[in-house]
Every structure is written in structure tokens, then in C-alpha cells.
Scaffold this motif. Structure first.
Motif, short mmCIF file in Angstrom:
data_model
loop_
_atom_site.label_atom_id
_atom_site.label_comp_id
_atom_site.label_asym_id
_atom_site.label_seq_id
_atom_site.Cartn_x
_atom_site.Cartn_y
_atom_site.Cartn_z
N LEU A 30 5.79 3.09 -0.89
CA LEU A 30 6.09 2.01 0.05
C LEU A 30 5.66 0.62 -0.23
O LEU A 30 6.22 -0.50 -0.03
CB LEU A 30 5.44 2.73 1.47
CG LEU A 30 5.87 3.62 1.98
CD1 LEU A 30 4.90 4.13 3.38
CD2 LEU A 30 7.30 3.16 2.45
N LEU A 31 4.38 0.66 -0.67
CA LEU A 31 3.79 -0.67 -1.26
C LEU A 31 4.43 -1.43 -2.27
O LEU A 31 4.71 -2.76 -2.09
CB LEU A 31 2.33 -0.60 -1.83
CG LEU A 31 1.28 -1.76 -2.21
CD1 LEU A 31 1.54 -2.73 -1.14
CD2 LEU A 31 0.12 -1.45 -2.53
N ILE A 32 4.96 -0.76 -3.12
CA ILE A 32 5.80 -1.39 -4.14
C ILE A 32 7.13 -1.62 -3.79
O ILE A 32 7.72 -2.79 -4.08
CB ILE A 32 5.93 -0.54 -5.53
CG1 ILE A 32 4.62 0.06 -6.09
CG2 ILE A 32 6.75 -0.74 -6.54
CD1 ILE A 32 4.58 0.74 -7.29
N LEU A 51 1.47 -6.20 3.69
CA LEU A 51 1.67 -4.73 3.42
C LEU A 51 0.63 -4.10 2.96
O LEU A 51 0.37 -3.11 3.58
CB LEU A 51 2.87 -4.70 2.45
CG LEU A 51 4.18 -5.09 2.66
CD1 LEU A 51 5.25 -5.03 1.79
CD2 LEU A 51 4.75 -4.04 4.06
N THR A 52 -0.45 -4.73 2.28
CA THR A 52 -1.23 -3.94 1.61
C THR A 52 -2.25 -3.41 2.66
O THR A 52 -2.67 -2.23 2.64
CB THR A 52 -2.28 -4.99 0.73
OG1 THR A 52 -1.50 -5.22 -0.35
CG2 THR A 52 -3.44 -4.01 0.35
N PRO A 53 -2.73 -4.13 3.82
CA PRO A 53 -3.60 -3.65 4.93
C PRO A 53 -3.03 -2.52 5.70
O PRO A 53 -3.59 -1.39 6.13
CB PRO A 53 -3.89 -4.75 5.71
CG PRO A 53 -3.68 -5.87 4.97
CD PRO A 53 -2.86 -5.54 4.11
N GLY A 54 -1.73 -2.63 5.73
CA GLY A 54 -0.81 -1.51 6.48
C GLY A 54 -0.76 -0.28 5.71
O GLY A 54 -0.98 0.84 6.54
N VAL A 55 -0.62 -0.60 4.52
CA VAL A 55 -0.57 0.88 3.59
C VAL A 55 -1.81 1.50 3.37
O VAL A 55 -1.83 2.74 3.41
CB VAL A 55 0.32 0.43 2.51
CG1 VAL A 55 0.44 1.52 1.36
CG2 VAL A 55 1.54 -0.10 2.34
N LEU A 56 -2.93 0.70 3.54
CA LEU A 56 -4.16 1.46 3.32
C LEU A 56 -4.38 2.07 4.60
O LEU A 56 -5.10 3.05 4.44
CB LEU A 56 -5.20 0.17 3.19
CG LEU A 56 -5.37 -0.34 1.78
CD1 LEU A 56 -6.32 -1.51 1.96
CD2 LEU A 56 -5.87 0.53 0.71
N ALA A 57 -4.15 1.69 5.86
CA ALA A 57 -4.23 2.41 7.16
C ALA A 57 -3.42 3.58 7.05
O ALA A 57 -3.84 4.69 7.43
CB ALA A 57 -3.74 1.62 8.10
N LEU A 58 -2.20 3.51 6.39
CA LEU A 58 -1.44 4.40 6.42
C LEU A 58 -1.96 5.75 5.37
O LEU A 58 -1.97 6.83 5.72
CB LEU A 58 0.08 4.28 5.91
CG LEU A 58 1.10 5.51 5.67
CD1 LEU A 58 1.66 5.83 7.08
CD2 LEU A 58 2.30 4.83 4.95
N ALA A 59 -2.38 5.45 4.44
CA ALA A 59 -3.15 6.26 3.50
C ALA A 59 -4.47 7.11 4.16
O ALA A 59 -4.51 8.23 4.26
CB ALA A 59 -3.91 5.53 2.34
N VAL A 60 -5.19 6.18 5.14
CA VAL A 60 -6.14 7.02 5.85
C VAL A 60 -5.63 7.91 6.76
O VAL A 60 -5.80 8.95 6.87
CB VAL A 60 -7.06 6.00 6.63
CG1 VAL A 60 -8.22 6.56 7.43
CG2 VAL A 60 -7.64 5.01 5.44
N LEU A 61 -4.37 7.50 7.48
CA LEU A 61 -3.62 8.56 8.33
C LEU A 61 -3.19 9.66 7.85
O LEU A 61 -3.51 10.81 8.24
CB LEU A 61 -2.43 7.61 8.91
CG LEU A 61 -1.58 8.35 9.97
CD1 LEU A 61 -2.14 8.92 11.15
CD2 LEU A 61 -0.41 8.01 10.10
#
Length: 244
Positions: A30-32, A51-61
Motif C-alpha cells: 500500500l505504501l509503495i 501516507l506513511t503515518p496512515g500505513v504505520l497506523a494500519l500496521a498496528v491495527l
């Protein structure tokens, strides 16, 4: 005992292909994908910065909620939790071990995603306040998502948990400001979206990783939202979770 159980939990998570796909591969893709294409309008500014903060949040989820819910649901179905309950390891120890395993995987996720983001041109404006805020947000979100995952796994059948956890993952991916700005949704629903834990984590991380200057917004609303979710989900999980 807790350390030994945490090590086993970690090995199980890392050996599970579906878990790795959910926790590592999908966030990276997703990030790429969204950083290098213009499929989604993220407004002005760098795409990877948004995008980076959102994808980091998604990873935690994905780790704390989805993977935890599915794994625990099937452990409950197959009687693993019941057998562990008969060992010297207390139930608190089992929860602590699962939490340690989740936090370890999250460290690996965040390290990998940050490395990919930097390779794509991400240049976070870090400060001591921002780093401390990001750590607090991730810990609160982990607690909230893990409690929600255990609540799901401890009240539904394993198959229902599998379906519900994946559905919640997809819904929060779309509504939580991860790849689509919340401002793109109707104004009337924005307050509801900001009350979601994934949105709170995403908003808070964007503040923490973008300079975190006093006066340029505040992470306090995000912290409060996550704290409320943590308390409510923990109370419900402790009362409704069934070990058998």
C-alpha cells in the motif's frame, strides 16, 4: 514463564504466512503503490509524507487487532486456551505474553515501513516531543486494538471472528484516513470518523512525524480518543471473554 510464552507466540506469528501477508506485505505494498501512483488524491504536498503515518497506523491495527483476534479465536476453538489455563502460567501471564509478542512484531513493522518510506523520499521532521507522542499513541492504540481483538475472539465463533476481523480491517482502511483523507467524506460524518481509533492514531502520528510544533494543532484529541477506546474495550473484554 511469560518470556517463554512470548517467544512461542512470536514464533507462531512469524511462521504464519497469512499473518505475514497481513502485517508486513500488505502495508508495504500500500505504501509503495499509493506513493508512486496518483490513484488517490491526497491533496497538496508529498504523497509519501501523507501516507506513511496512515500505513504505520494500519500496521498496528493488523497486528494488534486483526491478527490477534483471528489467532486467539482459533486457539479458543481448538482448546489451546483451555489447556494453557491448566498450566502454571496464569491467565495474566498469557495476556502479557501475547502483548509482548505483538509489540515485538510492531517494532519490526515500523522499522521496515520507515525504511521503505525513507527510500521513497520520506523525510520526517522529528523532535523529542514528537517521538514521545508517537510512542504513547502506538502503545495506547495497541492496547485498544488488542482488547477489541480479544473481545471479538472471546465472544464469537472462530469462523465468525475471522470474517468480522477482516471486515473491520477493510472498513477501517477505507474510513480511517489511512489512504483517503477524512476531509473527502461528507462533513456530517467527519466527527464520527475522527472518533474511530484508527483515525485517532493516524491523525496523531501525522502530527508527531511532521514537526510536532506547539501551536500547530495538538495530539491531545487523538490521545483522548484512544484512551477511551482502551478503557471501554478492556472492561468489556475482561467481562465477556470466554476461555472455552
Amino acid at each position: 514463564m511469560i518470556a517463554a510464552q512470548a517467544g512461542m507466540e512470536l514464533r507462531v506469528m512469524l511462521r504464519n504466512g497469512e499473518q505475514l501477508l497481513l502485517t508486513m506485505v500488505i502495508p508495504v505494498l500500500l505504501l509503495i503503490g499509493f506513493s508512486l501512483t496518483s490513484l488517490v488524491d491526497v491533496g497538496s504536498g508529498s504523497r509519501v509524507e501523507f501516507l506513511t503515518p496512515g500505513v504505520l497506523a494500519l500496521a498496528v491495527l493488523s497486528t494488534a487487532f486483526t491478527g490477534q483476534a483471528i489467532g486467539t479465536g482459533f486457539e479458543r476453538r481448538y482448546g489451546v486456551l483451555k489447556r494453557l489455563g491448566a498450566t502454571p502460567l496464569p491467565r495474566f501471564g498469557l495476556v502479557a505474553a501475547k502483548t509482548l509478542a505483538v509489540l515485538t512484531v510492531e517494532v519490526l513493522q515500523i522499522t521496515l515501513l520507515c525504511a521503505v518510506a525513507v527510500a521513497l523520499g520520506w523525510s520526517p521532521r522529528l523532535s523529542a516531543l514528537g517521538i514521545a507522542t508517537a510512542v504513547v499513541l502506538v502503545l495506547l492504540a495497541t492496547a485498544a486494538f488488542a482488547a477489541l481483538g480479544l473481545l471479538l475472539a472471546g465472544t464469537l465463533r472462530a469462523e465468525a471472528t475471522l470474517a468480522a476481523a477482516n471486515l473491520v480491517y477493510v472498513v477501517l482502511l477505507g474510513l480511517g484516513g489511512v489512504v483517503f483523507p477524512v476531509t473527502r467524506f461528507p462533513t456530517a460524518v467527519e466527527p464520527l470518523l475522527h472518533a474511530l481509533p484508527i483515525t485517532a492514531l493516524t491523525d496523531g502520528l501525522r502530527w508527531a512525524l511532521a514537526g510536532s510544533q506547539v501551536g500547530a494543532g495538538s495530539p491531545l484529541p487523538a490521545v483522548m480518543v484512544l484512551a477511551v477506546w482502551t478503557v471501554v474495550a478492556t472492561v468489556l473484554a475482561s467481562r465477556l471473554f470466554k476461555w472455552e
